[in-house]
Design a protein around this motif. Structure first.
Motif, PDB file in Angstrom:
ATOM      1  N   UNK A   2      -9.312  38.160   9.997  1.00 27.78           N
ATOM      2  CA  UNK A   2      -8.198  37.450  10.600  1.00 27.78           C
ATOM      3  C   UNK A   2      -8.697  36.535  11.722  1.00 27.78           C
ATOM      4  N   UNK A   3      -7.762  35.807  12.327  1.00 24.89           N
ATOM      5  CA  UNK A   3      -8.147  34.807  13.322  1.00 24.89           C
ATOM      6  C   UNK A   3      -8.682  35.435  14.606  1.00 24.89           C
ATOM      7  N   UNK A   4      -8.263  36.656  14.931  1.00 24.46           N
ATOM      8  CA  UNK A   4      -8.780  37.335  16.119  1.00 24.46           C
ATOM      9  C   UNK A   4     -10.265  37.655  15.932  1.00 24.46           C
ATOM     10  N   UNK A   5     -10.619  38.170  14.757  1.00 28.53           N
ATOM     11  CA  UNK A   5     -12.023  38.453  14.465  1.00 28.53           C
ATOM     12  C   UNK A   5     -12.849  37.167  14.451  1.00 28.53           C
ATOM     13  N   UNK A   6     -12.236  36.084  13.971  1.00 34.04           N
ATOM     14  CA  UNK A   6     -12.937  34.798  13.945  1.00 34.04           C
ATOM     15  C   UNK A   6     -13.318  34.361  15.355  1.00 34.04           C
ATOM     16  N   UNK A   7     -12.401  34.578  16.307  1.00 36.06           N
ATOM     17  CA  UNK A   7     -12.701  34.244  17.703  1.00 36.06           C
ATOM     18  C   UNK A   7     -13.866  35.104  18.208  1.00 36.06           C
ATOM     19  N   UNK A   8     -13.867  36.389  17.862  1.00 33.94           N
ATOM     20  CA  UNK A   8     -14.944  37.280  18.270  1.00 33.94           C
ATOM     21  C   UNK A   8     -16.286  36.836  17.707  1.00 33.94           C
ATOM     22  N   UNK A   9     -16.307  36.466  16.428  1.00 34.26           N
ATOM     23  CA  UNK A   9     -17.549  35.991  15.808  1.00 34.26           C
ATOM     24  C   UNK A   9     -18.024  34.677  16.445  1.00 34.26           C
ATOM     25  N   UNK A  10     -17.061  33.821  16.782  1.00 38.28           N
ATOM     26  CA  UNK A  10     -17.415  32.550  17.428  1.00 38.28           C
ATOM     27  C   UNK A  10     -18.079  32.807  18.778  1.00 38.28           C
ATOM     28  N   UNK A  11     -17.541  33.775  19.518  1.00 34.09           N
ATOM     29  CA  UNK A  11     -18.155  34.129  20.798  1.00 34.09           C
ATOM     30  C   UNK A  11     -19.558  34.663  20.623  1.00 34.09           C
ATOM     31  N   UNK A  12     -19.770  35.464  19.577  1.00 30.54           N
ATOM     32  CA  UNK A  12     -21.109  36.007  19.299  1.00 30.54           C
ATOM     33  C   UNK A  12     -22.093  34.885  18.964  1.00 30.54           C
ATOM     34  N   UNK A  13     -21.665  33.942  18.135  1.00 27.23           N
ATOM     35  CA  UNK A  13     -22.532  32.823  17.747  1.00 27.23           C
ATOM     36  C   UNK A  13     -22.922  31.988  18.959  1.00 27.23           C
ATOM     37  N   UNK A  14     -21.942  31.719  19.827  1.00 23.37           N
ATOM     38  CA  UNK A  14     -22.225  30.926  21.021  1.00 23.37           C
ATOM     39  C   UNK A  14     -23.162  31.662  21.980  1.00 23.37           C
ATOM     40  N   UNK A  15     -22.989  32.964  22.108  1.00 22.60           N
ATOM     41  CA  UNK A  15     -23.865  33.755  22.985  1.00 22.60           C
ATOM     42  C   UNK A  15     -25.296  33.733  22.484  1.00 22.60           C
ATOM     43  N   UNK A  16     -25.478  33.899  21.171  1.00 21.72           N
ATOM     44  CA  UNK A  16     -26.819  33.861  20.584  1.00 21.72           C
ATOM     45  C   UNK A  16     -27.424  32.467  20.742  1.00 21.72           C
ATOM     46  N   UNK A  17     -26.590  31.442  20.539  1.00 22.25           N
ATOM     47  CA  UNK A  17     -27.076  30.062  20.664  1.00 22.25           C
ATOM     48  C   UNK A  17     -27.551  29.778  22.084  1.00 22.25           C
ATOM     49  N   UNK A  18     -26.818  30.280  23.075  1.00 22.48           N
ATOM     50  CA  UNK A  18     -27.213  30.077  24.469  1.00 22.48           C
ATOM     51  C   UNK A  18     -28.556  30.752  24.752  1.00 22.48           C
ATOM     52  N   UNK A  19     -28.741  31.952  24.222  1.00 21.05           N
ATOM     53  CA  UNK A  19     -29.994  32.684  24.449  1.00 21.05           C
ATOM     54  C   UNK A  19     -31.184  31.985  23.809  1.00 21.05           C
ATOM     55  N   UNK A  20     -30.935  31.223  22.749  1.00 18.18           N
ATOM     56  CA  UNK A  20     -32.029  30.569  22.023  1.00 18.18           C
ATOM     57  C   UNK A  20     -32.427  29.234  22.630  1.00 18.18           C
ATOM     58  N   UNK A  21     -31.641  28.735  23.586  1.00 20.43           N
ATOM     59  CA  UNK A  21     -31.941  27.421  24.166  1.00 20.43           C
ATOM     60  C   UNK A  21     -33.039  27.514  25.207  1.00 20.43           C
ATOM     61  N   UNK A  22     -33.880  26.468  25.275  1.00 21.53           N
ATOM     62  CA  UNK A  22     -35.017  26.467  26.189  1.00 21.53           C
ATOM     63  C   UNK A  22     -34.776  25.644  27.452  1.00 21.53           C
ATOM     64  N   UNK A  23     -33.784  24.763  27.441  1.00 22.90           N
ATOM     65  CA  UNK A  23     -33.496  23.948  28.625  1.00 22.90           C
ATOM     66  C   UNK A  23     -32.255  24.479  29.321  1.00 22.90           C
ATOM     67  N   UNK A  24     -32.283  24.440  30.644  1.00 22.62           N
ATOM     68  CA  UNK A  24     -31.340  25.212  31.434  1.00 22.62           C
ATOM     69  C   UNK A  24     -29.910  24.671  31.429  1.00 22.62           C
ATOM     70  N   UNK A  25     -29.731  23.361  31.541  1.00 20.57           N
ATOM     71  CA  UNK A  25     -28.371  22.825  31.631  1.00 20.57           C
ATOM     72  C   UNK A  25     -27.564  23.090  30.359  1.00 20.57           C
ATOM     73  N   UNK A  26     -28.092  22.749  29.155  1.00 18.31           N
ATOM     74  CA  UNK A  26     -27.333  23.088  27.938  1.00 18.31           C
ATOM     75  C   UNK A  26     -27.099  24.589  27.804  1.00 18.31           C
ATOM     76  N   UNK A  27     -28.088  25.391  28.202  1.00 22.63           N
ATOM     77  CA  UNK A  27     -27.947  26.853  28.105  1.00 22.63           C
ATOM     78  C   UNK A  27     -26.757  27.330  28.931  1.00 22.63           C
ATOM     79  N   UNK A  28     -26.662  26.862  30.173  1.00 23.31           N
ATOM     80  CA  UNK A  28     -25.576  27.314  31.043  1.00 23.31           C
ATOM     81  C   UNK A  28     -24.218  26.846  30.532  1.00 23.31           C
ATOM     82  N   UNK A  29     -24.160  25.628  30.015  1.00 26.47           N
ATOM     83  CA  UNK A  29     -22.886  25.107  29.500  1.00 26.47           C
ATOM     84  C   UNK A  29     -22.407  25.941  28.322  1.00 26.47           C
ATOM     85  N   UNK A  30     -23.306  26.189  27.370  1.00 23.67           N
ATOM     86  CA  UNK A  30     -22.934  26.980  26.187  1.00 23.67           C
ATOM     87  C   UNK A  30     -22.595  28.409  26.591  1.00 23.67           C
ATOM     88  N   UNK A  31     -23.329  28.965  27.562  1.00 22.25           N
ATOM     89  CA  UNK A  31     -23.042  30.324  28.020  1.00 22.25           C
ATOM     90  C   UNK A  31     -21.654  30.418  28.636  1.00 22.25           C
TER      91      UNK A  31
END
Length: 213
Positions: A2-31
């Motif tokens: 459902x759409x609630x789970x979709x929001x949860x998965x989106x948050x997980x994807x964004x969190x992982x994406x932030x952890x994978x970034x090497x430059x600080x400004x994009x990392x903080x924005x995505x986080x």
């Protein structure tokens, strides 16, 4: 799903994406975006621990983002203006030096640079005196083998802000834009020092006498 789970998965994807970034400004924005999404998910499922965890992280990420944006802005202004290094003060420590003290010698291993706050310091190899506001030692970071290109002696007791090269390198890796401006800054300082050297190598005319003719 459902759409609630979709929001949860989106948050997980964004969190992982932030952890994978090497430059600080994009990392903080995505986080920050990830925290907002995860908080929304936590509210929808009624999980206060999830909401509390992300709510605590938001101020830290926002502050670090502000610091890095301000740092890039200030170093950019310095590189296009008066070449001041005052923006580096939060990253260094102030030390006191006594008159006659040798801070470093030519060909010593270099691991920090100095911004003079008070007193008088001298580079004896070039006969150059440095005072408040002058920067010395930054070229050791760029020299082959990180060796000192000259000595530094304290002539009149004073203070200097000491900035380890490791801090400068960390700032560079966190944000390449900072690295570009800092390289431009040190290069312009190098040219300034080169222009201030006396023209000792100027070729003197050879007097011509009648005997030579």
């Amino acid at each position: 799903m459902n759409w609630v789970e979709a929001i949860g998965y989106a948050g997980t994807v964004l969190t992982v994406a932030a952890s994978a970034m090497s430059t600080m400004i994009p990392l903080r924005i995505v986080a920050l975006v990830a925290s907002c999404v995860v908080i929304t998910y936590g509210v929808l499922i009624g999980s206060m621990p999830v909401v509390l965890t992300e709510a605590i992280q938001i101020p830290f990420n926002a502050w670090r983002l502000f610091q890095m944006v301000r740092l890039v802005r200030d170093v950019g202004k310095a590189a296009s203006g008066d070449l001041s290094l005052d923006w580096l003060k939060p990253f260094g420590t102030t030390r006191r030096f006594k008159a006659g003290e040798t801070i470093f010698r030519k060909d010593d291993a270099a691991d920090e640079m100095f911004t003079i706050e008070s007193g008088v310091f001298r580079i004896p190899e070039h006969g150059i005196d440095l005072g408040a506001g002058d920067v010395v030692g930054e070229l050791g970071m760029l020299s082959p083998g990180n060796k000192r290109t000259g000595s530094l002696v304290c002539v009149e007791a004073g203070r200097a802000l000491c900035l380890p090269y490791s801090e400068v390198k960390q700032l560079y890796y966190q944000n390449p834009e900072f690295g570009f401006y800092f390289l431009k800054l040190t290069s312009e300082r190098l040219f300034q020092h080169a222009e201030s050297f006396p023209a000792e190598s100027a070729v003197k005319p050879i007097p011509v006498t009648a005997d030579v003719l």
